[in-house]
Write an enzyme that holds these catalytic residues in place. Structure first.
Site, PDB file in Angstrom:
ATOM      1  N   GLY A  99       0.689  -0.741  -0.286  1.00 46.92           N
ATOM      2  CA  GLY A  99       0.014   0.367   0.084  1.00 46.92           C
ATOM      3  C   GLY A  99       0.763   0.949  -0.111  1.00 46.92           C
ATOM      4  O   GLY A  99       1.857   1.265   0.624  1.00 46.92           O
ATOM      5  N   HIS A 150       4.084   4.351   2.577  1.00 52.87           N
ATOM      6  CA  HIS A 150       5.137   4.763   3.031  1.00 52.87           C
ATOM      7  C   HIS A 150       6.264   4.988   3.157  1.00 52.87           C
ATOM      8  O   HIS A 150       7.564   4.847   2.913  1.00 52.87           O
ATOM      9  CB  HIS A 150       5.135   2.783   3.442  1.00 52.87           C
ATOM     10  CG  HIS A 150       4.244   2.614   3.643  1.00 52.87           C
ATOM     11  ND1 HIS A 150       3.262   2.305   5.005  1.00 52.87           N
ATOM     12  CD2 HIS A 150       3.307   1.464   3.228  1.00 52.87           C
ATOM     13  CE1 HIS A 150       2.381   1.524   5.551  1.00 52.87           C
ATOM     14  NE2 HIS A 150       2.228   1.285   4.741  1.00 52.87           N
ATOM     15  N   ASP A 166      -0.753  -8.222   1.111  1.00 47.60           N
ATOM     16  CA  ASP A 166      -0.338  -8.380   0.551  1.00 47.60           C
ATOM     17  C   ASP A 166       0.564 -10.403   0.409  1.00 47.60           C
ATOM     18  O   ASP A 166       0.564 -10.255  -0.918  1.00 47.60           O
ATOM     19  CB  ASP A 166       1.093  -7.503   1.060  1.00 47.60           C
ATOM     20  CG  ASP A 166       0.954  -6.529   1.240  1.00 47.60           C
ATOM     21  OD1 ASP A 166       0.548  -5.861   0.870  1.00 47.60           O
ATOM     22  OD2 ASP A 166       2.180  -5.975   2.252  1.00 47.60           O
ATOM     23  N   HIS A 208       0.327   1.271   9.978  1.00 49.60           N
ATOM     24  CA  HIS A 208      -1.005   2.124   9.391  1.00 49.60           C
ATOM     25  C   HIS A 208      -1.529   2.606  10.397  1.00 49.60           C
ATOM     26  O   HIS A 208      -2.490   2.388  10.273  1.00 49.60           O
ATOM     27  CB  HIS A 208      -1.632   0.544   8.517  1.00 49.60           C
ATOM     28  CG  HIS A 208      -0.870  -0.439   8.233  1.00 49.60           C
ATOM     29  ND1 HIS A 208      -0.820  -1.380   7.923  1.00 49.60           N
ATOM     30  CD2 HIS A 208      -0.371   0.043   6.195  1.00 49.60           C
ATOM     31  CE1 HIS A 208       0.348  -1.468   6.767  1.00 49.60           C
ATOM     32  NE2 HIS A 208      -0.048  -0.882   6.059  1.00 49.60           N
ATOM     33  N   GLY A 250      10.573  33.760  19.801  1.00 48.95           N
ATOM     34  CA  GLY A 250      10.295  33.387  21.078  1.00 48.95           C
ATOM     35  C   GLY A 250      11.443  32.499  21.906  1.00 48.95           C
ATOM     36  O   GLY A 250      11.172  32.290  22.920  1.00 48.95           O
ATOM     37  N   THR A 276      22.464  34.768  16.081  1.00 50.47           N
ATOM     38  CA  THR A 276      22.877  35.925  15.843  1.00 50.47           C
ATOM     39  C   THR A 276      23.272  37.334  17.044  1.00 50.47           C
ATOM     40  O   THR A 276      24.109  38.146  16.787  1.00 50.47           O
ATOM     41  CB  THR A 276      22.111  36.926  15.125  1.00 50.47           C
ATOM     42  OG1 THR A 276      21.754  35.937  13.860  1.00 50.47           O
ATOM     43  CG2 THR A 276      21.868  38.451  14.367  1.00 50.47           C
ATOM     44  N   PRO A 305      12.475  43.188  21.587  1.00 48.89           N
ATOM     45  CA  PRO A 305      12.860  42.749  22.638  1.00 48.89           C
ATOM     46  C   PRO A 305      14.776  42.738  22.617  1.00 48.89           C
ATOM     47  O   PRO A 305      15.416  42.741  23.652  1.00 48.89           O
ATOM     48  CB  PRO A 305      12.614  40.957  22.128  1.00 48.89           C
ATOM     49  CG  PRO A 305      12.467  40.636  21.336  1.00 48.89           C
ATOM     50  CD  PRO A 305      11.698  42.098  20.159  1.00 48.89           C
TER      51      PRO A 305
END
Length: 592
Positions: A62, A65, A118, A226, A412, A456, A570
C-alpha cells in the site's frame, strides 16, 4: 475532538498517481507503467525484460509509506515497485504487470511485507506468472518485535527492516546470482532482522479526519505502520528512555526468539522516521542507540542508517531496526546502488565519532596567565563587578517578557538566549574575569557570550565586546570619556558587520541613543555617574520607541508591520535593561 486533516494535495483519490508522476520527474532513472489509476508500478528505466540478464527484484504494498517502496527502485536495489492505494495492498493485475515489465530469463524475486492482503495478492500474482512461464520466488518479511507471538497464522508484521532486505537482495541480483541464490540471501537477511517503533501521533489519511487517539502527553509503543494499535499507550518519556526500552524489547524478550542477536554479535542499526519526525530528533535517538547497544548489550555496531525509509504518512515517531550482520551482509549493504532514497556515505568501517577541538596554543597560555592571578579587587574591580552582576541579573529576571515579545516578533527565544548568556557571565565572573583590568574583563565577557549564546545575538554581542576591548586595551583605569569612545566604536562595529542602523528596530535603537546621550552629558560637564544614569534613560526611551518602527533587520523584518504594532523589539529592550541596571549599580556603588 476530531478535525479534518490538512494536506497539500488535490484530490485525495489521486495522491498515489500524482506522487508517482512527481517521483519520475525528479529521478530520470525511473519510469512508470501507463496504466493509471488501476496499475501503479514504478520501474527502472534501463531495464528491458527481453535483454535483462539478472534476477529482477520486485516489492511493493500500500501507498503511504514513502519513500518505500518506489524510492528504492534503481540499479543495485529494486527493479520495480508496485503500489496500491493508501494502506491498501496492490491488486493482482498490478503485480503481474510489474513482473511482465521487468522479468527476464533469470526470473524475479518478490519481497513482500507480512500482511494478509500483500501475501495473498503477491502470492496469486506469483502463481499466475509461473503459469505464464516466468520463474518466480517470494520471500516474506515479518520483522515486528513489539507484539508477542500470535496464536493464529498472521505472524509478525512487516516493517522498516524490509528495506534492508531489499538492499541485500538487490545487491545479490546485481552481482549476477541465480534466482535461488538471491532468494536464499533475502530469506536469510529477513531472518536476521527485528524492528520496533513508537509514535507520538496517529497518521491522518488524505481526505480523512485526524485521529485524537493519542493525548498530548501520551505515546504508543509498538503500533503498526498503518496506525493499527500496538503494545501499549504510555506517558511521554525522554527519548533516551524510549530508545533504551525499544532495544531491550528487541534484544531481550527471550520468549519470542525473534532475532538471533546475542552479546558479542555485530549488527546494522536503522533509525527510521515515521513521516513527521524531524531529522534532529532521529539523530538524537541514534546518538543514544549506538552506545546503548555497545555498552549495555555488548553488541558491535557495524553500520548506522538514520532517516525516513518506511513511513506512515504524517505519523510522528520512529522505529528502530536491528539486523545481525556478517561480512556477506555488509558487502551487500555497501554495494553501490542508484536507488534515490538509499543513504549514501554509510559504507565502510566506522572511525572515532569525535576528535579533540584544535585550540590555538597562544589562547590557552594567555588565558591561564591572566586568570590564574590572585585578585585583590581595586575600586575599579568592585565597580565592574557590581555593574556586571546587576546587568546579568536584570536579563535573567526579564527572560519571560523577552520571550513573549520575541514570540510576536521572531522565534520566541530571545529571553532564553539572553538568560543563557547572563547565567554564564555570572558563573564565569566568579572564577575567570580579571576585574582589575577593564579591557580584559570586557574581552572575557565576549568570550563567554560567544561560547554559550550562539545565534545572531551571541555574535553581535561578541563583536560589541571585541571592539570595546580593542579601544580599552592599554587603559589601566579608563576614564568616562574612554568608556564612551569604546562604546561608540563597539556600536560602529556592530552596525558594520550586522548591517543595521538607528531606526532598523534592533538593539542599536537602545544603545545608539545611550551613547549619544553619554557623550553629550560628558561634553556638557556632567560627572561620569550622572552622565551614565541619564544615558540609561535614553536607552530605555530608545527601546520603547521600537514599538513604532518597521523592522528592517533580523527575523522580525519578515513579519507584516501590523503584527508588530505596540510590540517593542526584544533585542532593544534587553540592551536597554542591562545598560540601565549597570548604570544604577555603578551609581549606587560609587555614591555609597
Amino acid at each position: 475532538m476530531a478535525y479534518q486533516g490538512k494536506k497539500l494535495i488535490n484530490d485525495p483519490n489521486a495522491v498515489v498517481t500524482e506522487f508517482i508522476e512527481g517521483l519520475v520527474e525528479t529521478y530520470p532513472g525511473l519510469q512508470y507503467l501507463d496504466g493509471f489509476p488501476q496499475i501503479k508500478v514504478v520501474l527502472r528505466a534501463d531495464v528491458s525484460p527481453s535483454q535483462f540478464d539478472k534476477v529482477a527484484v520486485i516489492s511493493g504494498g500500500g501507498a503511504g509509506h514513502e519513500p518505500a517502496h518506489a524510492g528504492f527502485v534503481g540499479p543495485g536495489m529494486l527493479t520495480a515497485a508496485v503500489s496500491g492505494d493508501v494502506f491498501t495492498s496492490p491488486p493482482v493485475d498490478s503485480i503481474l504487470a510489474a513482473i511482465r515489465a521487468v522479468t527476464g530469463p533469470k526470473g524475479c524475486l518478490l519481497i513482500v511485507k507480512n500482511y494478509t492482503g500483500d501475501r495473498l495478492n503477491f502470492g496469486l500474482a506469483a502463481e499466475e506468472a509461473k503459469s505464464e512461464g516466468y520463474k518466480v520466488e517470494m520471500v516474506i518479511v515479518g520483522d515486528d518485535c513489539a507484539l508477542p507471538p500470535p496464536r493464529g497464522i498472521a505472524g509478525r508484521r512487516g516493517l522498516a527492516g524490509t528495506i534492508l532486505v531489499h538492499k541485500v537482495a538487490g545487491a545479490a541480483a546485481d552481482a549476477g546470482l541465480s534466482l535461488i541464490e538471491v532468494a536464499g540471501e533475502a530469506k536469510h537477511a529477513a531472518e536476521q532482522v527485528g524492528t520496533m517503533g513508537i509514535a507520538l501521533s496517529v497518521c491522518t489519511l488524505p481526505g480523512q479526519v485526524t485521529s485524537d487517539r493519542l493525548d498530548a502527553e501520551k505515546m504508543e509503543i509498538g503500533l503498526g505502520i498503518h496506525g493499527e494499535p500496538g503494545l501499549a499507550v504510555v506517558d511521554l518519556k525522554p527519548v533516551d528512555v524510549v530508545v533504551a526500552h525499544i532495544l531491550k524489547q528487541i534484544l531481550m524478550r527471550q520468549e519470542t526468539g525473534y532475532v538471533p542477536i546475542t552479546r558479542g554479535s555485530s549488527v546494522v542499526l536503522m533509525v527510521n522516521g515515521l513521516g513527521a519526525t524531524p531529522m534532529m530528533e532521529l539523530m538524537i535517538a541514534t546518538r543514544k542507540a549506538v552506545p546503548e547497544l555497545q555498552l549495555e548489550h555488548g553488541v558491535a555496531v557495524d553500520r548506522v542508517y538514520t532517516g525516513s525509509f518506511m513511513t506512515s504518512l504524517d505519523m510522528a515517531g520512529f522505529s528502530i531496526t536491528l539486523m545481525k550482520s556478517n561480512p556477506s551482509i555488509l558487502e551487500r549493504l555497501d554495494a553501490p546502488t542508484k536507488a534515490p532514497y538509499w543513504p549514501v556515505a554509510v559504507e565502510g568501517d566506522r572511525p572515532p565519532a569525535k576528535i579533540p577541538v584544535p585550540v590555538p596554543p597562544s589562547y590557552s597560555s594567555r588565558a591561564d596567565e591572566i586568570l590564574s592571578q590572585p585578585q585583590e579587587l581595586t575600586k575599579l574591580g568592585y565597580t565592574l563587578e557590581a555593574a556586571i552582576e546587576a546587568a546579568a541579573k536584570e536579563l535573567i529576571a526579564l527572560r519571560d517578557d523577552l520571550n513573549e515579545w520575541d514570540g510576536k516578533a521572531g522565534d520566541g527565544d530571545c529571553g532564553t538566549t539572553m538568560y543563557r548568556g547572563a547565567s554564564a557571565v555570572l558563573e564565569d565572573m566568579k572564577k575567570r574575569y580579571p576585574m582589575n583590568d577593564a579591557a580584559e574583563t570586557v574581552n572575557e565577557i565576549g568570550a563567554t557570550i560567544r561560547r554559550v549564546m550562539g545565534g545572531t545575538s551571541g555574535i553581535l554581542y561578541d563583536i560589541l565586546c571585541k571592539a570595546a576591548y580593542a579601544n580599552l586595551k592599554g587603559c589601566l583605569e579608563p576614564t568616562a570619556q574612554e568608556w564612551a569612545t569604546a562604546l561608540e566604536a563597539s556600536l560602529a562595529a556592530v552596525s558594520k558587520y550586522g548591517g543595521a542602523r538607528a531606526g532598523f528596530r534592533t538593539m542599536l535603537d537602545a544603545l545608539i541613543p545611550a551613547c549619544t546621550a553619554l557623550k553629550g552629558r560628558l561634553d556638557a560637564g556632567d560627572d561620569a555617574v550622572t552622565a551614565f544614569v541619564l544615558s540609561s534613560e535614553a536607552a530605555m526611551n530608545g527601546a520603547e520607541s521600537t514599538k513604532n518602527m518597521q523592522a528592517q533587520a533580523g527575523r522580525s523584518s519578515y513579519i507584516a508591520p501590523e503584527h508588530l504594532v505596540s510590540v517593542p523589539d526584544p533585542g532593544a529592550m534587553a540592551a536597554a535593561a542591562w545598560y540601565r541596571a549597570a548604570a544604577l549599580a555603578v551609581a549606587s556603588k560609587l555614591k555609597s
